[in-house]
Design a protein around this motif. Structure first.
Motif, PDB file in Angstrom:
ATOM      1  N   LYS A  48      28.004 -81.971  16.644  1.00  0.00           N
ATOM      2  CA  LYS A  48      26.804 -82.764  16.935  1.00  0.00           C
ATOM      3  C   LYS A  48      25.528 -82.038  16.532  1.00  0.00           C
ATOM      4  N   HIS A 265      34.907 -95.344  13.732  1.00  0.00           N
ATOM      5  CA  HIS A 265      34.190 -95.165  12.446  1.00  0.00           C
ATOM      6  C   HIS A 265      34.276 -96.507  11.710  1.00  0.00           C
ATOM      7  N   GLY A 266      34.814 -96.538  10.497  1.00  0.00           N
ATOM      8  CA  GLY A 266      34.800 -97.769   9.700  1.00  0.00           C
ATOM      9  C   GLY A 266      35.630 -98.891  10.304  1.00  0.00           C
ATOM     10  N   ALA A 268      35.518 -99.989  12.980  1.00  0.00           N
ATOM     11  CA  ALA A 268      34.730-100.776  13.941  1.00  0.00           C
ATOM     12  C   ALA A 268      34.469-102.187  13.432  1.00  0.00           C
ATOM     13  N   ARG A 301      34.385-100.847  25.129  1.00  0.00           N
ATOM     14  CA  ARG A 301      33.068-100.512  24.574  1.00  0.00           C
ATOM     15  C   ARG A 301      32.585-101.675  23.745  1.00  0.00           C
ATOM     16  N   GLY A 304      30.554-102.026  17.525  1.00  0.00           N
ATOM     17  CA  GLY A 304      29.410-102.335  16.666  1.00  0.00           C
ATOM     18  C   GLY A 304      28.096-101.914  17.287  1.00  0.00           C
ATOM     19  N   HIS A 307      25.668 -95.274  17.732  1.00  0.00           N
ATOM     20  CA  HIS A 307      25.890 -94.516  16.507  1.00  0.00           C
ATOM     21  C   HIS A 307      25.606 -93.060  16.804  1.00  0.00           C
ATOM     22  N   ARG A 308      26.383 -92.187  16.181  1.00  0.00           N
ATOM     23  CA  ARG A 308      26.161 -90.758  16.421  1.00  0.00           C
ATOM     24  C   ARG A 308      24.756 -90.322  16.031  1.00  0.00           C
ATOM     25  N   ARG A 357      20.460 -95.238  26.717  1.00  0.00           N
ATOM     26  CA  ARG A 357      21.351 -94.460  25.831  1.00  0.00           C
ATOM     27  C   ARG A 357      21.040 -94.679  24.356  1.00  0.00           C
ATOM     28  N   LEU A 359      21.380 -97.288  22.447  1.00  0.00           N
ATOM     29  CA  LEU A 359      22.516 -97.915  21.748  1.00  0.00           C
ATOM     30  C   LEU A 359      22.027 -99.200  21.075  1.00  0.00           C
ATOM     31  N   ASN A 362      24.985-101.327  15.044  1.00  0.00           N
ATOM     32  CA  ASN A 362      25.154-100.515  13.842  1.00  0.00           C
ATOM     33  C   ASN A 362      25.598-101.397  12.669  1.00  0.00           C
ATOM     34  N   VAL A 363      25.848-100.766  11.530  1.00  0.00           N
ATOM     35  CA  VAL A 363      26.137-101.482  10.285  1.00  0.00           C
ATOM     36  C   VAL A 363      27.295-102.482  10.435  1.00  0.00           C
TER      37      VAL A 363
HETATM   38  N1  ACO Z   1      29.479 -99.508  24.374  1.00  0.00           N
HETATM   39  C1  ACO Z   1      29.248 -99.018  25.619  1.00  0.00           C
HETATM   40  N2  ACO Z   1      28.839 -97.752  25.861  1.00  0.00           N
HETATM   41  C2  ACO Z   1      28.646 -96.954  24.817  1.00  0.00           C
HETATM   42  C3  ACO Z   1      28.876 -97.386  23.493  1.00  0.00           C
HETATM   43  C4  ACO Z   1      29.299 -98.707  23.280  1.00  0.00           C
HETATM   44  N3  ACO Z   1      29.517 -99.166  22.057  1.00  0.00           N
HETATM   45  N4  ACO Z   1      28.609 -96.358  22.641  1.00  0.00           N
HETATM   46  C5  ACO Z   1      28.243 -95.329  23.384  1.00  0.00           C
HETATM   47  N5  ACO Z   1      28.262 -95.673  24.711  1.00  0.00           N
HETATM   48  C6  ACO Z   1      27.871 -94.818  25.856  1.00  0.00           C
HETATM   49  C7  ACO Z   1      28.946 -93.801  26.172  1.00  0.00           C
HETATM   50  O1  ACO Z   1      29.853 -94.298  27.120  1.00  0.00           O
HETATM   51  C8  ACO Z   1      28.124 -92.663  26.682  1.00  0.00           C
HETATM   52  O2  ACO Z   1      27.724 -92.991  28.001  1.00  0.00           O
HETATM   53  P1  ACO Z   1      27.575 -91.818  29.127  1.00  0.00           P
HETATM   54  O3  ACO Z   1      26.454 -90.953  28.630  1.00  0.00           O
HETATM   55  O4  ACO Z   1      27.272 -92.558  30.381  1.00  0.00           O
HETATM   56  O5  ACO Z   1      28.891 -91.101  29.140  1.00  0.00           O
HETATM   57  C9  ACO Z   1      26.857 -92.678  25.815  1.00  0.00           C
HETATM   58  O6  ACO Z   1      26.733 -94.052  25.428  1.00  0.00           O
HETATM   59  C10 ACO Z   1      26.921 -91.799  24.575  1.00  0.00           C
HETATM   60  O7  ACO Z   1      28.106 -92.142  23.840  1.00  0.00           O
HETATM   61  P2  ACO Z   1      28.998 -91.105  23.034  1.00  0.00           P
HETATM   62  O8  ACO Z   1      30.354 -91.677  22.869  1.00  0.00           O
HETATM   63  O9  ACO Z   1      28.877 -89.751  23.682  1.00  0.00           O
HETATM   64  O10 ACO Z   1      28.235 -91.040  21.650  1.00  0.00           O
HETATM   65  P3  ACO Z   1      28.850 -90.519  20.291  1.00  0.00           P
HETATM   66  O11 ACO Z   1      27.683 -90.154  19.434  1.00  0.00           O
HETATM   67  O12 ACO Z   1      29.893 -89.471  20.522  1.00  0.00           O
HETATM   68  O13 ACO Z   1      29.608 -91.800  19.708  1.00  0.00           O
HETATM   69  C11 ACO Z   1      30.043 -93.869  18.618  1.00  0.00           C
HETATM   70  C12 ACO Z   1      29.072 -92.683  18.769  1.00  0.00           C
HETATM   71  C13 ACO Z   1      31.466 -93.346  18.382  1.00  0.00           C
HETATM   72  C14 ACO Z   1      29.634 -94.675  17.383  1.00  0.00           C
HETATM   73  C15 ACO Z   1      29.986 -94.738  19.895  1.00  0.00           C
HETATM   74  O14 ACO Z   1      28.674 -95.229  20.075  1.00  0.00           O
HETATM   75  C16 ACO Z   1      30.984 -95.895  19.874  1.00  0.00           C
HETATM   76  O15 ACO Z   1      32.152 -95.712  20.241  1.00  0.00           O
HETATM   77  N6  ACO Z   1      30.554 -97.122  19.417  1.00  0.00           N
HETATM   78  C17 ACO Z   1      31.460 -98.240  19.281  1.00  0.00           C
HETATM   79  C18 ACO Z   1      32.287 -98.094  17.992  1.00  0.00           C
HETATM   80  C19 ACO Z   1      31.479 -98.357  16.745  1.00  0.00           C
HETATM   81  O16 ACO Z   1      30.748 -99.339  16.641  1.00  0.00           O
HETATM   82  N7  ACO Z   1      31.632 -97.482  15.740  1.00  0.00           N
HETATM   83  C20 ACO Z   1      30.988 -97.632  14.424  1.00  0.00           C
HETATM   84  C21 ACO Z   1      29.959 -96.573  14.195  1.00  0.00           C
HETATM   85  S1  ACO Z   1      29.141 -96.856  12.685  1.00  0.00           S
HETATM   86  C22 ACO Z   1      30.215 -96.285  11.525  1.00  0.00           C
HETATM   87  O17 ACO Z   1      30.962 -95.350  11.731  1.00  0.00           O
HETATM   88  C23 ACO Z   1      30.185 -96.886  10.282  1.00  0.00           C
END
Ligand code: ACO
Length: 422
Positions: A48, A265-266, A268, A301, A304, A307-308, A357, A359, A362-363
């Motif tokens: 990170k 990741h993709g 999603a 979750r 979509g 995002h990191r 958070r 949130l 995303n794409v």
């Molecule tokens: N729905 C609900 N809660 C969420 C979501 C979500 N989509 N994403 C993050 N959070 C929450 C987590 O539970 C966490 O909460 P907490 O602090 O109370 O524990 C906080 O937000 C931070 O989340 P992390 O998982 O620590 O963030 P990280 O940067 O590691 O993950 C990720 C990023 C994997 C994209 C995450 O947001 C996720 O799983 N999203 C859904 C999947 C998705 O759409 N992925 C596509 C990304 S874009 C791409 O790769 C092309």
């Protein structure tokens, strides 16, 4: 600001230089950390806080929601460039002239025949196989049929390997989809543009003439541009790390496809569509699913969302949302899941849990809706992402090899048993 960072460990002070990027981003250069401290490392699961390389390809500022390829904004490129032009830009550093683009396209076409024996590998997969697994396997197999592609020691050899994968990959994408559908596997039509040719290979019916739809071609071209690179994401880092052992480009990309497959990741984009469908079938109660997403005891979750690196709107999501509206209107499709997606987005953007958070969509939040309108099966969505990301993987791999980066080999903090007698 001083150009050094100070670190004190056990009363001893160490200094490390700061590195500045062209957008003023600062990193502490810890290359000498282990040697000067006698073995101390940094611990950063998920990387990170770690910059794995210096790269001149893509700039993104997740706080401000900025994405640029080689200095050009994603908004400008999506509006004014073609996908193949962006492929050239990412890989070679500058936008091509018309002539350069024509030569590049001709070279790609000249390498677009895939050995017919690849069909035998495809035959061995069950119809139920996920297309991402099939595509990863076929891409890896390309090395067996093109062993010379591993040698990229001269600029010419590198170029040949690059145009080979750009030519053959769309064929593998089309075959992966058609095999599952029981359709004959054919080769491309070299009179067509890169994206149009792909669509024809995917959708041509054996008993009908293929009629291109300019709306679909333009929309797909734009979607591919938006996916073309995203600096050191999970799959791109995978491609660079695999390539750092001097494994060939095709093997490295095969690994990148596997990394992209995952739903975090993709994958999603498939997960988003399945989620929206499930919400629709469950009566369309978006509030119920918002509550599930916020419940820490519920693994659900909002796919979509989040995002990191983007802690603001993903700029690609803004463009795709508008494109989704346009494509559906142009094609005369009314898709109830677009309304569900918009409702979820509105609720999330006003909800404390998501706001705190940071949130945002995303794409992938809207891309699946466009793919579905184009008639692309849901399990092919991530394959389309892979096709879009291909130039980014190639550009990053080429940069890594040209810079002669060392093999990627992180350290660890060992937490297992101390020595035991057997
Ligand atoms: N729905 C609900 N809660 C969420 C979501 C979500 N989509 N994403 C993050 N959070 C929450 C987590 O539970 C966490 O909460 P907490 O602090 O109370 O524990 C906080 O937000 C931070 O989340 P992390 O998982 O620590 O963030 P990280 O940067 O590691 O993950 C990720 C990023 C994997 C994209 C995450 O947001 C996720 O799983 N999203 C859904 C999947 C998705 O759409 N992925 C596509 C990304 S874009 C791409 O790769 C092309």
């Amino acid at each position: 600001m001083s150009n050094k960072a100070k670190l004190t460990v056990g009363g001893k002070e160490y200094e490390f230089p700061l590195v500045k990027g062209s957008e003023e981003e600062v990193a502490i250069d810890i290359k000498s950390l282990r040697s000067v401290t006698g073995g101390i490392t940094t611990l950063d699961p998920g990387f990170k806080n770690t910059s794995s390389c210096e790269s001149a390809i893509t700039f993104l500022d997740g706080e401000k929601g900025i994405l640029r390829y080689r200095g050009y904004s994603i908004e400008d490129l999506a509006e004014k460039a073609s996908f193949l032009g962006v492929v050239y830009l990412l890989i070679f550093g500058d936008l091509p002239t018309e002539e350069q683009l024509a030569v590049f396209h001709a070279d790609i076409k000249s390498k677009s025949v895939v050995d017919d024996d690849i069909k035998k590998i495809l035959d061995a997969f069950p119809k139920s196989a996920h297309p991402m697994g099939v595509l990863s396997s076929l891409t890896s197999a390309l090395t067996a049929f093109n062993p010379a592609s591993v040698d990229v020691s001269s600029a010419e050899a590198m170029y040949n390997t690059v145009v080979k994968i750009l030519g053959k990959f769309p064929v593998l994408v089309a075959w992966t989809m058609r095999k599952k559908q029981g359709l004959p596997l054919d080769y491309g039509d070299n009179t067509l543009g890169y994206v149009e040719n792909l669509l024809k290979m995917m959708f041509k019916q054996p008993n009908e003439e293929y009629v291109p739809n300019p709306i679909v071609i333009n929309a797909l071209d734009k979607l591919l541009i938006l996916h073309a690179d995203h600096e050191q994401n999970c799959s791109t880092s995978t491609v660079r790390v695999v390539g750092s052992s001097h494994a060939g480009l095709f093997a490295s990309i095969s690994a990148g496809i596997s990394a992209l497959w995952g739903p975090l990741h993709g994958g999603a984009n498939q997960a988003v569509l399945e989620m929206l469908e499930a919400i629709r079938e469950d009566g369309g109660d978006t509030k119920k699913y918002m509550a599930k997403a916020k419940d820490s005891n519920d693994p659900f979750r909002l796919m979509g969302f989040g995002h990191r690196v983007y802690k603001n709107f993903d700029p690609r999501a803004r463009i795709i949302k508008v494109a989704a509206d346009e494509v559906l209107a142009d094609l005369g499709i009314e898709d109830p899941i677009l309304d569900i997606a918009k409702a979820l987005e509105q609720e999330a953007l006003q909800d404390d849990y998501f706001v705190q958070r940071k949130l945002y969509p995303n794409v992938d939040f809207y891309s699946g809706i466009i793919y579905r309108a184009m008639g692309i099966p849901v399990d092919m969505f991530t394959v389309m992402f892979a096709l879009g990301r291909l130039p980014g993987w190639i550009a990053q791999w080429k940069e890594m090899r040209n810079k002669k980066e060392p093999i990627g080999r992180p350290r660890q903090v060992y937490t297992g048993s101390n020595q035991r007698s057997f």
